[in-house]
Design a protein around this motif. Sequence first.
Motif, PDB file in Angstrom:
ATOM      1  N   LYS A 130       5.115 -23.042  32.830  1.00  0.00           N
ATOM      2  CA  LYS A 130       5.261 -23.244  31.381  1.00  0.00           C
ATOM      3  C   LYS A 130       4.854 -21.999  30.606  1.00  0.00           C
ATOM      4  O   LYS A 130       4.054 -22.060  29.658  1.00  0.00           O
ATOM      5  CB  LYS A 130       4.447 -24.450  30.913  1.00  0.00           C
TER       6      LYS A 130
ATOM      7  N   GLU B 183       2.680 -11.142  32.872  1.00  0.00           N
ATOM      8  CA  GLU B 183       2.297 -11.263  34.280  1.00  0.00           C
ATOM      9  C   GLU B 183       3.482 -11.027  35.187  1.00  0.00           C
ATOM     10  O   GLU B 183       4.528 -11.672  35.042  1.00  0.00           O
ATOM     11  CB  GLU B 183       1.728 -12.673  34.534  1.00  0.00           C
TER      12      GLU B 183
ATOM     13  N   TYR C 227      -0.047 -11.753  27.191  1.00  0.00           N
ATOM     14  CA  TYR C 227      -0.347 -11.384  28.567  1.00  0.00           C
ATOM     15  C   TYR C 227       0.949 -11.427  29.365  1.00  0.00           C
ATOM     16  O   TYR C 227       1.624 -12.451  29.449  1.00  0.00           O
ATOM     17  CB  TYR C 227      -1.367 -12.356  29.174  1.00  0.00           C
TER      18      TYR C 227
ATOM     19  N   LYS D   2       2.912  -4.713  29.574  1.00  0.00           N
ATOM     20  CA  LYS D   2       1.608  -5.344  29.712  1.00  0.00           C
ATOM     21  C   LYS D   2       0.595  -4.705  28.754  1.00  0.00           C
ATOM     22  O   LYS D   2      -0.127  -5.411  28.030  1.00  0.00           O
ATOM     23  CB  LYS D   2       1.127  -5.189  31.162  1.00  0.00           C
TER      24      LYS D   2
ATOM     25  N   LYS E 125     -10.241  -9.608  27.380  1.00  0.00           N
ATOM     26  CA  LYS E 125      -9.291  -9.635  26.273  1.00  0.00           C
ATOM     27  C   LYS E 125      -8.716 -11.059  26.134  1.00  0.00           C
ATOM     28  O   LYS E 125      -8.462 -11.736  27.124  1.00  0.00           O
ATOM     29  CB  LYS E 125      -8.186  -8.612  26.586  1.00  0.00           C
ATOM     30  N   ILE E 126      -8.555 -11.432  24.869  1.00  0.00           N
ATOM     31  CA  ILE E 126      -8.066 -12.793  24.605  1.00  0.00           C
ATOM     32  C   ILE E 126      -6.552 -12.749  24.327  1.00  0.00           C
ATOM     33  O   ILE E 126      -6.069 -11.872  23.609  1.00  0.00           O
ATOM     34  CB  ILE E 126      -8.801 -13.385  23.380  1.00  0.00           C
ATOM     35  N   TYR E 127      -5.862 -13.699  24.920  1.00  0.00           N
ATOM     36  CA  TYR E 127      -4.398 -13.743  24.752  1.00  0.00           C
ATOM     37  C   TYR E 127      -3.954 -15.094  24.184  1.00  0.00           C
ATOM     38  O   TYR E 127      -4.588 -16.120  24.447  1.00  0.00           O
ATOM     39  CB  TYR E 127      -3.717 -13.539  26.104  1.00  0.00           C
ATOM     40  N   GLN E 128      -2.844 -15.014  23.412  1.00  0.00           N
ATOM     41  CA  GLN E 128      -2.250 -16.263  22.902  1.00  0.00           C
ATOM     42  C   GLN E 128      -0.939 -16.607  23.623  1.00  0.00           C
ATOM     43  O   GLN E 128      -0.521 -17.760  23.617  1.00  0.00           O
ATOM     44  CB  GLN E 128      -1.926 -16.138  21.408  1.00  0.00           C
ATOM     45  N   TYR E 129      -0.285 -15.563  24.155  1.00  0.00           N
ATOM     46  CA  TYR E 129       1.029 -15.794  24.784  1.00  0.00           C
ATOM     47  C   TYR E 129       1.007 -15.334  26.234  1.00  0.00           C
ATOM     48  O   TYR E 129       0.330 -14.367  26.570  1.00  0.00           O
ATOM     49  CB  TYR E 129       2.128 -15.035  24.018  1.00  0.00           C
ATOM     50  N   HIS E 130       1.824 -16.040  27.015  1.00  0.00           N
ATOM     51  CA  HIS E 130       1.904 -15.722  28.438  1.00  0.00           C
ATOM     52  C   HIS E 130       3.374 -15.515  28.805  1.00  0.00           C
ATOM     53  O   HIS E 130       4.166 -16.451  28.769  1.00  0.00           O
ATOM     54  CB  HIS E 130       1.305 -16.903  29.232  1.00  0.00           C
TER      55      HIS E 130
END
Lengths: 488, 335
Positions: free
Chosen positions: B105, B82, B80, B71, B45-50
């Motif tokens: 960051k 974490e 995403y 999540k 799965k592709i994520y833009q935010y962490h």
Amino acid sequence: MKNKKKRFRSQIVSTFLITSALMYLVNFFIFSNMKSVIDNTDKAYDGNRRLMEMRDRLDSLQLGMQAYTNTKDEVILNKFYADEEKYKELIGVLQHDTVMTELQIREQGLYNLSTNYIQTVNQVVLAKKSRNVEEYQTYQTKASEEYGYITSYMTDLNNTMFQNNSEVYKSMITLTKYSEVLYGAILILTGGIAVCLLLVLTKRLSEPLGKLADTALEVGEGNLDVMLVDNSDIYEIGIVNSSFNQMVMSLKDYIEKFRKSVETESALREKSIRMEASYKDAQLKYLQAQIDPHFLFNTLNAGAQLAMMENADKTYKYIHKVADFFRTKIKKDDPISTLENELKIVDDYVYILNVRYSDELIYTKSVDDNLTDVSMPSMILQPIIENSVKHGLSEVEWEKHIDVSVTEEEDNIVVSLSDNGVGIPQDIIEKIIKGDSLNEYNREVNIGIGLDNVIERLRNFYNREDVIEITSVGPNMGTEVAIYIPKA
Amino acid sequence: MRNKEIIKNNNEIKIILFLIVILLIIIGLFIRAQLVLKNSSLDEKIYQYHYAFISRSEDSYTANHIYEEAKNYGKRYGVYVEMLRGREDINYTISDYVKMAKAMKVDGVIMEASDDPVIKESINDAAADGIPIITLLKDCPESDRISFMELGDYNLGRRYGRIIIDITKTRSPKVMVLVDDTAVDDIELIMNGLKETLKNEGNHLDVDIVKQEVDGSLNFRLMNKVNDILANDENRPDIILCLNERDTQIVHQTISDYGLSGKAMIIGTGISEILLKAVKDDEFAALVDADSSQAGMMCIDAMMNYTKNGNIEDHIIVDETVVTKDNVERYLNEE
């Protein structure tokens, strides 16, 4: 549709190439897959190995930083910078774009942690260099703290990666086991296809050869009505089949020709026998009619000599002619005569008759001497003249004419024997020509050698039907018999 | 005869084609299986935010459930989430995790906080670096966090009131509220809600509410206190209300250790596996906690809204969930 046939060699070569290509492709597929599986299995723990290497380098960097702050040794500092460069290089792979997978996003986090740490340790070194004790101690604490974060995060990431990689490894192991069965199935199937192709090829070769052998056996047993159907797409088989068919057809033709030649030969022999029989028949009839021609001939000769001794010239001539007539008859055992001889017999016969009947018959003859040297059956013309005298002229009151002419007409020599007697009815002419009721007619008219015998012998001799023509335009209008002798 | 030959040849070609098709199918299945096995082991799965998620305890049922929910919910929006965890040999504090998140960051932090000044400082440091922080269940007042997601004390009090009305077996129940001396500020709103509900919805009852202050720092003191209360037949309350997870766990431990089960009906706060089993075994009458599903979704929505639009409410109220014997199996299964 054009049936393009291939040579047997090219079929074998192409089949071999196809099966080989198939096997090579399948083997290539299996090999590349196995390689991929092995590579993937090998790479499964690459991430972990990389992290372990990073960790070692990080420890080295941390120790280097601590050692430098304790000793301020340039050698240690240089090693520290080398470690820093190496570490930067190692963490380079952790940097990703803005859009990331879970693992990449965590790697990016580790990268950020690491760059932050590198910045801090550099600040420690700078502070140490500038002898700012308070500052370097603050940064050193911060660096140690951040070192802890990195190792902590690295451990967590390593565990996650290990877990993921274990899954990958497990998958690869499963795939390897699964592959063993599939490779076997693929190889068996490929082998099956190759065997099928070879079977098709050998069948294509053996079937037409088997048929050829069977057909050859049939032909050997005498059955020539068999033909090979050329349905093979092998060029050589096609050639053999068509040549075999050609051979059978030639054999058939030869046998047919031989049969016809035998038939013709036997027909000719039969015709010859028939002619001889007819001639014998005519001779027999003469013999029957003239009880002993030799005795009569000798007698006539004695008479002629007597007449000469008595100076009776006319009597002598007459008896001499009669004797000549019979001598000719007796001499001629050969069934084949010439037109000239036949005309001579006619001359003698008419002379005898005129003596008998006081020159009642006016005999005219128009003969082209160039045409008389032609073969023809003997005893032909005299019986016709005899018929004319007996049936056509015997009862007429008017002057009796007999005209003989030999002319040329296209490919034939025409011998015309005509009288001015009572004529022959048309139906009787047709019957005579056809040969129907001739025996009856002849019997009725009681002739010596009948016209049927004359016509049959002429037809047999010249081997054609239109050898004689009888024309009688009406009652008392006379009769003309024309014989068509083909030029040699 | 020719036709027969053609049909025969066609059959042979059909067999060969059939084998080739099977071969291709097997190869296709093989490639597919390979891809499935490859992909199944990794989440691509592709994520833009962490976003970082920080909880006070790795064993917290509610925090873990909120994290799981956040999540899963975040996946839909390319977020995403974490959960930051430390090495087993190092006991990191909330503050450490916030510093870690700052160094990483991340695009946002969702955390269980407290009014600890160290935490406040770390929150402020991170916020200064442009990292938005939402506190969850426990706030860090006066910090630069952008929002606090809470149960809502007044609503919580109302919920306790309704539970008391539901479970009481007498018309004049005695309810003892354990008040932790470390969290006195929150109590009044809870008590107001409780009393209000009992007054309005439980007016047929004559509820006697007793506040029992307990030492929030020493567990054994609370244990002794609870033991004293339950062992004393004369002044024993009908219902004991625990307002936080720590008190609830200690009360449960005391009941278990001293065999005091059934002496009083216990209403706890917070959910854990042990407490769920206690509900199942009738040691506890009910457990109250935040609705983790709702909380998980709401914190992602709030953070996304802030990231995209810069808007967020200072306080976000999340609904509470109540576990009783009637629905405890569902929670145990989730566990």
